[in-house]
Design an enzyme around this catalytic site. Structure first.
Site, PDB file in Angstrom:
ATOM      1  N   ASP A  13       0.853  -1.187   0.000  1.00 30.87           N
ATOM      2  CA  ASP A  13       0.000   0.000   0.000  1.00 30.87           C
ATOM      3  C   ASP A  13       0.890   1.239   0.000  1.00 30.87           C
ATOM      4  OD1 ASP A  13      -1.843   2.104   0.756  1.00 30.87           O
ATOM      5  OD2 ASP A  13      -3.165   0.557   1.551  1.00 30.87           O
ATOM      6  N   CYS A  16      -7.127   3.536  -2.026  1.00 29.98           N
ATOM      7  CA  CYS A  16      -6.997   2.094  -1.796  1.00 29.98           C
ATOM      8  C   CYS A  16      -8.031   1.239  -2.523  1.00 29.98           C
ATOM      9  CB  CYS A  16      -7.057   1.808  -0.294  1.00 29.98           C
ATOM     10  SG  CYS A  16      -5.719   2.587   0.647  1.00 29.98           S
ATOM     11  N   LYS A  32      -4.107  -7.617   3.266  1.00 23.03           N
ATOM     12  CA  LYS A  32      -5.034  -6.577   2.828  1.00 23.03           C
ATOM     13  C   LYS A  32      -5.552  -6.853   1.426  1.00 23.03           C
ATOM     14  CE  LYS A  32      -5.637  -1.578   2.609  1.00 23.03           C
ATOM     15  NZ  LYS A  32      -5.072  -0.256   2.963  1.00 23.03           N
ATOM     16  N   HIS A  46      -3.205  25.250  -7.720  1.00 25.95           N
ATOM     17  CA  HIS A  46      -4.459  24.909  -8.376  1.00 25.95           C
ATOM     18  C   HIS A  46      -5.527  24.744  -7.289  1.00 25.95           C
ATOM     19  CE1 HIS A  46      -7.428  22.421 -10.504  1.00 25.95           C
ATOM     20  NE2 HIS A  46      -6.936  22.937 -11.620  1.00 25.95           N
ATOM     21  N   ASP A  79      -0.989  -0.381  -4.654  1.00 21.91           N
ATOM     22  CA  ASP A  79      -2.259   0.200  -5.094  1.00 21.91           C
ATOM     23  C   ASP A  79      -2.110   1.636  -5.580  1.00 21.91           C
ATOM     24  OD1 ASP A  79      -1.717   1.155  -2.555  1.00 21.91           O
ATOM     25  OD2 ASP A  79      -3.691   0.698  -1.715  1.00 21.91           O
TER      26      ASP A  79
END
Length: 563
Positions: free
Chosen positions: A40, A80, A128, A249, A311
């Site tokens: 992750d 995720c 996970k 931005h 991910d």
């Protein structure tokens, strides 16, 4: 399988499968094993030069030397659950309507692992997963709507570091190590006469929860031990350049504010946050290494294709942000490395690829025919040194990748088209928020938006993006979804609504003036479900100049259903 066929023939109880079916099953029986390790929040730029110089990653380097590294691999949604939904389904985010960390794939969705199991593979998952709906907190179910309501609240704790001052403390993320141990134990007992596919999902290097910041206040602690911190080349850490708050931005400003990053940070703070993040990456690498070493000890390494990916990445204070939820390289660029039988060693592939390519790659490894409706393409042709295979990939794979984001901490649905030297980022319906265009060949840090300087290129890329996804309709669809979900949730908690809302992740700001924010929500609920007609740019400007509380935006939906 042969014994089964013999018994079927002798007993005449079942009709024997067609010859081509028998052939396919025999092919699967001879196919290699596959191990996919997915972490992750791992920045893909750390897997090649110069990013790989900042931290010791011996097992990623091992995979680089003995396999293929994809230099331009991207997430299809930098958060995720939606990113993992893309990886497990092989479809773009808007096609599965995996809008946020609460809304992913349906629980019974057929993944690549389901298909491989059906074709004779032994399968197992540890750690996970996070690709199906309903596995995150209430906050993740309803937070995305805040972009449509006229207030601006911090939703995360200020990023901090926490050090375990122990040079011998190797296992810091206990849960990940436990799942790694379980995966290794499974490898030791697996039937090696049949091919298997093993998935290990790691939480690292995702930041840890920050209880000191209050209940449900996100995960903003970069936590490691001295053992891992010593793997980081501190002097090689780059302090990222930031634009002034007034020059950011509007979507970036909103993200920076909600992530609690608009305050003052010293260079030492920034460098430490990045150092601790890199140390967490080193621990991640070690768990990948445990899997590789186990395969070697069990004489399975030469029979197994190992894939490592993530991910999404981690901002680690680039562009005045941490976490992900952005199309900047730190957040959107992911690692994809492959090694094993048939995979070319020490090969670096510059082609644009993304996580939707994992699904067809897994089936291709197993020799299973690929469905025609996938968004991705097999990576196997690119892992070979033969130009014919590479050319075949180029003929079929478009020269772009698509990423989209619809979750919290950004006040507009965001779409990124990456092609050649260009990164084009469109927002909302394409009119309410100005787009961004970066020439990554000249501006790798993505500090100069040249969309207005090159209107012809901007227009061309926007038309190309619209040919891939009808993003105004997708944005409107997500806007409706957000409101519907909030109304359903509000009705479900009934009289407890005010108490619940005060304890979501923005509770510290909310409690300064809860009545004002509740009234803002009521005004939002009173209007119909079409996207707002005011620009987030003007709302952010209003907030900056008056210190009141604005923000607005809309969202998106599917390509096939919304063209």
């Amino acid at each position: 399988m042969l014994l089964l066929l013999v018994s079927v023939i002798v007993a005449l109880a079942l009709v024997a499968p067609a010859p081509e079916t028998q052939e396919k099953r025999l092919q699967v029986a001879q196919a290699p094993n596959v191990v996919l390790v997915a972490s992750d929040s791992f920045d893909g730029r750390l897997t090649f030069q110069p990013g790989s110089q900042v931290v010791k990653l011996p097992f990623i380097n091992f995979m680089r030397a003995r396999g293929t590294t994809f230099l331009n691999a991207y997430t299809n949604s930098p958060i995720c659950c939606p990113s993992r939904a893309a990886m497990w389904s092989g479809l773009f985010t808007h096609l599965t309507e995996s809008w946020n960390n609460f809304k992913g794939l349906d629980p019974n969705y057929t993944t690549w692992m389901d298909v491989m199991e059906k074709h004779g593979y032994q399968t197992q998952k540890f750690g996970k997963l996070d690709y199906s709906s309903g596995h995150h907190s209430i906050s993740n179910r309803v937070e995305a709507w805040t972009r449509d309501v006229a207030f601006l609240l911090r939703q995360e704790g200020r990023p901090i570091i926490n050090l375990i001052p122990d040079k011998n403390r190797r296992r810091v993320m206990d849960k990940d190590w436990q799942n790694t141990d379980k995966a290794i134990a499974w490898l030791r007992q697996v039937n090696s006469t049949k091919p298997f596919v093993l998935y290990l999902g790691l939480n690292l290097p995702h930041p840890y929860p920050s209880p000191s910041s209050g209940e449900n206040f996100g995960s903003s602690t970069f936590h490691t031990s001295l053992y891992w911190l010593e793997k980081v080349a501190y002097d090689a850490i780059k302090i990222p350049k930031w634009l002034a708050l007034s020059e950011m931005h509007p979507v970036d400003y909103y993200s920076s504010y909600t992530k609690n990053c608009t305050g003052k940070f010293t260079e030492n703070e920034i460098k430490n946050i990045r150092a601790f993040y890199y140390a967490m990456c080193a621990e991640t690498d070690a768990m990948l290494g445990e899997i590789i070493l186990a395969l070697h000890k069990l004489n399975l390494l030469q029979k197994t294709i190992v894939i490592y990916t993530s991910d999404h990445g981690e901002m680690a204070m680039e562009h005045r942000q941490f976490y992900k939820m952005s199309m900047y390289e730190a957040s959107a660029h992911v690692p994809i490395l492959m090694m094993g039988p048939g995979i070319k060693a020490n090969l670096q592939v510059p082609s644009l690829v993304s996580l939707v390519d994992i699904y067809p790659t897994m089936l291709d490894i197993a020799g299973i025919p690929l469905p025609l409706n996938l968004s991705g393409y097999s990576l196997l042709p690119l892992s070979s040194n033969t130009s014919a295979n590479d050319q075949a990939f180029r003929v079929h794979h478009p020269p772009w990748i698509l990423s989209e984001f619809h979750g919290c901490n950004a006040n507009a649905s965001t779409y990124m088209l990456r092609t050649g030297q260009w990164k084009y980022i469109a927002y909302s319906d394409g009119t309410l928020v100005q787009p961004q265009l970066f020439d990554l060949s000249l501006d790798p840090d993505e500090l100069t938006n040249i969309a207005t300087e090159f209107p012809e290129i901007t227009y061309s890329l926007d038309q190309q993006l619209r040919s891939v996804i009808n993003y105004p309709k997708v944005s409107a669809s997500v806007h409706r979804y957000n409101k519907e979900q909030f109304i359903m949730w509000k009705q479900s908690v009934a009289q407890n609504y005010s108490n619940y809302i005060a304890h979501l992740r923005w509770h510290q700001d909310w409690q300064k003036d809860p009545r004002k924010y509740e009234n803002a929500i009521q005004r939002w609920l009173a209007i119909h479900s079409s996207p707002p007609t005011h620009s987030p740019l003007s709302l952010v400007h209003q907030w900056l100049t008056t210190h009141s509380s604005p923000i607005a935006v809309d969202n998106k939906k599917t390509f096939s259903s919304y063209t």
